[in-house]
Structures are given as structure tokens and as C-alpha cells.
Design an enzyme around this catalytic site. Structure first.
Site, PDB file in Angstrom:
ATOM      1  CB  ALA A  85     -67.998  24.197 -20.380  1.00 14.32           C
ATOM      2  CD  GLU A 105     -71.385  30.409 -25.543  1.00 11.33           C
ATOM      3  OE1 GLU A 105     -72.163  29.475 -25.734  1.00 11.33           O
ATOM      4  OE2 GLU A 105     -70.149  30.287 -25.633  1.00 11.33           O
TER       5      GLU A 105
END
Length: 226
Positions: A85, A105
């Protein structure tokens, strides 16, 4: 160097959560890289898994380390995805897409029973928004969308390659990097962006991550989404 060590620690810890028989979503980025490498080592030692990569680059890495790959057509349900992230808040809401793979993703993450997020301590923030929010768009709509997103309070810049040409995602789209500052209501912003024709996907991942592995100096903190 400290950040690199933390990234490797988080990636390797996440790889240990995978068990034989799993279909594994393979994330993209500097921390997910270490998870893929560690999974390759476990495959060489006898682990039986199938990987679904989130980007062309991750697919190339996975093949290089010996992970058998397949597709969503063959395996539409994924047991566990490991990904990084750009930012993560206390509710495990994420900003992703700094590497440009946010569409694949998010598709893979939402097809997964579990999404394990790996991050070094610098990625954990009290509120999302310091990192510019990537918004994947169709090139035809760039000018219109830049105006609309700017009206929401952001400053947007089209992402470019080192040679100055527009950055192109694996799916052939462009990316606007939009700086909102502190995002007061991530779910509301996510809905507003999703409602704009021409927006393919945005980098707000809300209610998707199930577990966060944060690597600090020498240890791992595990946070589960309530």
C-alpha cells in the site's frame, strides 16, 4: 536501508501465511516484491500454490522465481492476496496505485477471501491523503475528468514516463495523480469518483484489506480489520 529491511521483513512474514493448495494473488510494488521472492523460495522447497499476478512486472518476477501462474478465467476465486500500500489508515483503508497497477490489484483483491497488506512503518498514517490518489482513466476523458476531480478539491497531474510521454497502464489507460490533502470522508470520495464516466478505477481500497502486517525495527505488528 532501514525501510528496505522493514519491507523485506513484512513481505517474508506474509509469505509464511500461505499454505499448500492456495491460489495466491501476487501484488505489485517494493514490499510485495519480497513476498513473491519468499514464495518462490517456498515453492522450491515443496510448497504447492498457483499465483495470479496483479501486473505484467509481477508476472515476470513470479516466473523468474518459479511460481506456477494462472489466470482469473481459470481461478476466479482467490484464497489469499498479498499486496502493499502507498498509505494505510487505522481502519485498514488504503491508497494504492503508485506503481500504476491499481485496477488489476483491486480486481484481484476483491476476488480474494483474504487480502494481506504488507507495509513498512512509513506507510501507516492517521488519515489518508498525504500520498496523491491515483485515478485510472480512459485517455479520451482526461480533460473532462481533470476538471471534475479538481472541482472536488484536488490538484491533478497526468502521470508521465521518464521520457515525458503519458504513462500507460497494463490495460492501456492513463493515470491522474490527484492530491486532495487530508481526505475527510474516503468512502464518499470513492463513490464520487466511481460515479464519473471515464474513471476506470481509483486507488481508494475501502473494506477490502483483511489483515495488515506492519514491519518496524526488528518486529511485525499484525492488525486485523474489525
Amino acid at each position: 536501508m532501514a525501510n528496505q529491511n522493514e519491507k523485506e521483513l513484512a513481505g517474508r512474514a506474509a509469505a509464511e501465511l500461505v499454505v499448500s493448495g492456495n491460489v495466491v494473488g501476487l501484488g505489485t510494488g517494493s514490499t510485495a516484491y519480497f513476498a513473491v521472492v519468499a514464495l518462490g523460495e517456498r515453492v522450491k522447497a515443496g510448497l504447492k500454490i498457483i499465483g495470479i499476478p496483479t501486473s505484467v512486472a509481477t508476472g515476470e518476477l513470479a516466473r523468474a522465481v518459479g511460481i506456477p501462474l494462472s489466470t482469473l478465467d481459470e481461478h476466479p476465486e482467490i484464497d489469499i492476496t498479498i499486496d502493499g500500500a502507498d498509505e494505510v489508515d487505522p481502519q485498514l483503508r488504503l491508497i494504492k496505485g503508485g506503481g500504476g497497477a491499481l485496477l488489476r490489484e483491486k480486481i484481484i483483491a476483491t476476488a480474494s477471501k483474504k487480502m494481506i497488506v504488507v507495509a513498512d512503518s512509513s506507510k501507516v498514517v492517521p488519515a489518508l491523503g498525504k500520498f496523491p490518489l491515483p485515478v485510472e482513466i480512459i485517455p479520451f476523458a482526461r480533460a473532462v475528468l481533470e476538471r471534475k476531480i479538481t472541482a472536488l478539491g484536488a490538484t491533478c497531474k497526468q502521470r508521465t514516463r521518464a521520457d515525458g510521454a503519458a504513462f500507460m497502464t497494463d490495460e492501456g489507460h492513463h493515470i491522474l495523480d490527484c492530491n486532495f490533502g487530508k481526505i475527510a470522508d474516503p468512502p464518499a470520495l470513492a463513490r464520487s469518483l466511481s460515479d464519473m464516466p471515464g474513471v476506470v478505477e481509483h486507488g481508494l481500497f475501502i473494506g477490502i484489506a483483511t489483515t495488515l502486517l506492519i514491519a518496524g525495527p526488528g518486529d511485525i505488528e499484525v492488525i486485523e480489520r474489525v
